[in-house]
Scaffold this active site. Structure first.
Site, PDB file in Angstrom:
ATOM      1  CE  LYS A 131      42.813  46.456  36.204  1.00  7.66           C
ATOM      2  NZ  LYS A 131      41.936  46.697  34.822  1.00  7.66           N
ATOM      3  CE1 TYR A 215      47.032  49.552  35.185  1.00  8.12           C
ATOM      4  CE2 TYR A 215      44.655  49.636  35.019  1.00  8.12           C
ATOM      5  CZ  TYR A 215      45.705  49.001  34.562  1.00  8.12           C
ATOM      6  OH  TYR A 215      45.918  47.839  33.967  1.00  8.12           O
TER       7      TYR A 215
HETATM    8  P1  NDP Z   1      37.277  40.970  26.895  1.00 13.38           P
HETATM    9  O1  NDP Z   1      35.706  41.599  27.395  1.00 13.38           O
HETATM   10  O2  NDP Z   1      37.805  41.570  25.893  1.00 13.38           O
HETATM   11  O3  NDP Z   1      37.437  39.465  27.246  1.00 13.38           O
HETATM   12  C1  NDP Z   1      36.889  39.028  28.545  1.00 13.38           C
HETATM   13  C2  NDP Z   1      36.651  37.489  27.925  1.00 13.38           C
HETATM   14  O4  NDP Z   1      36.312  36.534  28.890  1.00 13.38           O
HETATM   15  C3  NDP Z   1      35.761  37.273  26.737  1.00 13.38           C
HETATM   16  O5  NDP Z   1      36.093  37.341  25.630  1.00 13.38           O
HETATM   17  C4  NDP Z   1      35.375  35.963  26.944  1.00 13.38           C
HETATM   18  O6  NDP Z   1      36.209  34.983  26.542  1.00 13.38           O
HETATM   19  C5  NDP Z   1      35.433  35.408  28.547  1.00 13.38           C
HETATM   20  N1  NDP Z   1      34.098  35.467  29.383  1.00 13.38           N
HETATM   21  C6  NDP Z   1      33.727  34.594  29.848  1.00 13.38           C
HETATM   22  N2  NDP Z   1      32.325  34.677  30.292  1.00 13.38           N
HETATM   23  C7  NDP Z   1      32.238  35.969  29.940  1.00 13.38           C
HETATM   24  C8  NDP Z   1      30.735  36.703  30.293  1.00 13.38           C
HETATM   25  N3  NDP Z   1      29.763  36.252  31.170  1.00 13.38           N
HETATM   26  N4  NDP Z   1      31.128  37.957  29.687  1.00 13.38           N
HETATM   27  C9  NDP Z   1      31.957  38.382  29.054  1.00 13.38           C
HETATM   28  N5  NDP Z   1      33.177  37.669  28.690  1.00 13.38           N
HETATM   29  C10 NDP Z   1      33.070  36.516  29.299  1.00 13.38           C
HETATM   30  O7  NDP Z   1      37.618  41.970  28.414  1.00 13.38           O
HETATM   31  P2  NDP Z   1      39.281  42.170  28.627  1.00 13.38           P
HETATM   32  O8  NDP Z   1      40.130  41.232  28.212  1.00 13.38           O
HETATM   33  O9  NDP Z   1      39.522  43.614  28.290  1.00 13.38           O
HETATM   34  O10 NDP Z   1      39.430  42.068  30.072  1.00 13.38           O
HETATM   35  C11 NDP Z   1      39.492  40.956  30.960  1.00 13.38           C
HETATM   36  C12 NDP Z   1      40.484  40.963  32.492  1.00 13.38           C
HETATM   37  O11 NDP Z   1      41.561  41.726  32.063  1.00 13.38           O
HETATM   38  C13 NDP Z   1      39.490  41.983  33.134  1.00 13.38           C
HETATM   39  O12 NDP Z   1      39.793  41.598  34.544  1.00 13.38           O
HETATM   40  C14 NDP Z   1      40.176  43.414  33.062  1.00 13.38           C
HETATM   41  O13 NDP Z   1      40.193  44.052  34.344  1.00 13.38           O
HETATM   42  C15 NDP Z   1      41.461  42.934  32.801  1.00 13.38           C
HETATM   43  N6  NDP Z   1      42.552  43.758  31.867  1.00 13.38           N
HETATM   44  C16 NDP Z   1      43.689  44.007  32.591  1.00 13.38           C
HETATM   45  C17 NDP Z   1      44.512  44.905  31.603  1.00 13.38           C
HETATM   46  C18 NDP Z   1      45.712  45.160  32.249  1.00 13.38           C
HETATM   47  O14 NDP Z   1      46.650  46.137  31.566  1.00 13.38           O
HETATM   48  N7  NDP Z   1      46.472  44.571  33.390  1.00 13.38           N
HETATM   49  C19 NDP Z   1      44.056  45.416  30.450  1.00 13.38           C
HETATM   50  C20 NDP Z   1      42.884  45.094  30.189  1.00 13.38           C
HETATM   51  C21 NDP Z   1      42.064  44.039  30.886  1.00 13.38           C
HETATM   52  P3  NDP Z   1      35.856  33.525  25.569  1.00 13.38           P
HETATM   53  O15 NDP Z   1      34.946  33.832  24.660  1.00 13.38           O
HETATM   54  O16 NDP Z   1      37.260  32.885  25.323  1.00 13.38           O
HETATM   55  O17 NDP Z   1      35.188  32.652  26.636  1.00 13.38           O
END
Ligand code: NDP
Length: 367
Positions: A131, A215
């Site tokens: 989401k 949420y």
């Molecule tokens: P993070 O910033 O921690 O992780 C995102 C990952 O995406 C990065 O570590 C990177 O991984 C990859 N990535 C690829 N392109 C980009 C870019 N241009 N900029 C930044 N990161 C990039 O975010 P979250 O894990 O917190 O969130 C990711 C998704 O999950 C979102 O859509 C968020 O809304 C959702 N989410 C849902 C939750 C829930 O409870 N359902 C809780 C937290 C988040 P890599 O280095 O491997 O390429």
């Protein structure tokens, strides 16, 4: 969409029983485990989702997709994913040639969800997507169309739908346990740290509303089982705060539902909230906190008596429940209880909320 058909999608008492049954059957009838490719190895993927495959009956990690080679190395070793099953974003489309991958789980910044969901469907894979589903109604519709065309399932990571207290709250609210629902209040927010993609509109698509306010909105929709017909929103953002140069901080929004229920909701990037209350004619159902990773707390006031409501610990937590649900839909056939249409429904309301806040008038939402 009529209320009756939404109830079928969202579940309720029947769906609660169905999921409980699924958990029982899972241990009795082991089957092939569905192989997931995790796309984006950030915080939510590595701290919540990947460790919880350990509690799954029907799902396992078989591949990783990342733009950071060191993460592929580290997590590949940790989860036993061989180099042949590790991908960069550039060679993402090669997942097509890997029969071990049944589904992808997209855990990327919001504006990348649509592109990778569509590419995954075109590669012949089922899709779980975090989401918010995407950053526009048009992108949500394109994702649904791509998965439909490919004959693949699409599910959105609304984990609270697999969490027992939220499931109970849905059943109690919709069955009129505290009388017919009159009001819902739902509040979600946290003070956001500077220096992350969530504050960069091209990647996030918006501010608190896209990330955490969703949420409040989703809860109002799942607690009523209805789609709002009108929204009125007010935004307040200090644009001199460097965090909020391109995205909004606070939004308060009011939803009117067809049955007359009013939901009063909060979304914030500068204060902490995580609760909802369903108020009926005979009392209320309180969830505080409502949607954390663990520790949901329910209190009910009915006919003047206030009492906590506790449930036994579930056999499977919300993360494993969510992962197994898509896997079971793939294995046995069936539509996820939170399909792409569910993400699309939220996005339609979010667009109306932004429009209302910008115009300073209430906005009617088309069915
Ligand atoms: P993070 O910033 O921690 O992780 C995102 C990952 O995406 C990065 O570590 C990177 O991984 C990859 N990535 C690829 N392109 C980009 C870019 N241009 N900029 C930044 N990161 C990039 O975010 P979250 O894990 O917190 O969130 C990711 C998704 O999950 C979102 O859509 C968020 O809304 C959702 N989410 C849902 C939750 C829930 O409870 N359902 C809780 C937290 C988040 P890599 O280095 O491997 O390429």
């Amino acid at each position: 969409m009529v209320i009756g058909s939404r109830r079928d999608i969202l579940g309720g008492v029947g769906a609660g029983i169905m999921l409980a049954g699924m958990a029982t059957r899972a241990s009795a009838a082991p089957s092939r485990k569905i192989g997931y490719a995790i796309v984006g190895l950030g915080s939510y993927a590595t701290r919540q989702i990947m460790p919880n495959f350990a509690g799954c009956d029907h799902a396992r990690i078989v591949a990783l997709v990342s733009g950071t080679p060191a993460k592929l190395e580290t997590y590949g070793a940790q989860y036993g994913v061989p180099a042949t099953h590790r991908y960069s974003y550039k060679d993402f489309d090669c997942i097509r040639d890997n029969p071990d991958i049944d589904a992808v789980y997209i855990i990327l910044p919001n504006s990348l969800h649509a592109e990778y969901a569509i590419r995954a469907a075109q590669a012949g894979k089922h899709v779980m997507c975090e989401k918010p589903m995407a950053t526009s109604v048009a992108d949500c519709e394109a994702m649904i169309a791509a998965c439909k065309k490919a004959g693949k399932k699409l599910m959105i990571g609304y984990r609270s739908r697999f969490e027992p207290y939220n499931r109970l709250a849905i059943d109690l609210a919709r069955s009129g346990h505290v009388g017919p629902t009159r009001f819902i209040t739902a509040e979600h927010g946290f003070p956001i740290r500077a220096g992350q993609w969530r504050l960069d509109r091209p990647l996030s698509g918006g501010g608190s509303m896209m990330d955490i306010g969703i949420y409040s909105l989703n809860a109002a929709r799942y607690l009523t089982g209805e789609e709002p017909v009108e929204v009125s929103a007010v935004e307040s953002t200090d644009r001199s705060d460097p965090r909020f140069r391109t995205v909004e901080d606070r939004i308060s929004f009011l939803l009117r539902f067809p049955s007359g229920i009013i939901a009063n909701c909060i979304s914030s990037y500068s204060s902490s909230h995580n609760s909802y209350r369903v108020t009926g004619t005979q009392g209320w159902i309180d969830m505080d906190p409502a949607t954390p990773y663990e520790g949901q707390t329910m209190t009910i006031r009915k006919d003047g008596v206030v009492a906590p409501r506790t449930l036994p610990a579930p056999a499977k937590n919300q993360f494993a429940g969510q992962l197994d649900h898509l896997a079971e839909c793939i294995l046995k056939g069936g539509t996820p209880i939170v399909p792409g249409e569910e993400g699309l429904a939220d996005m339609r309301v979010i667009e109306a909320i932004y429009k209302s806040a910008a115009q300073g008038t209430s906005v009617r939402i088309k069915a």
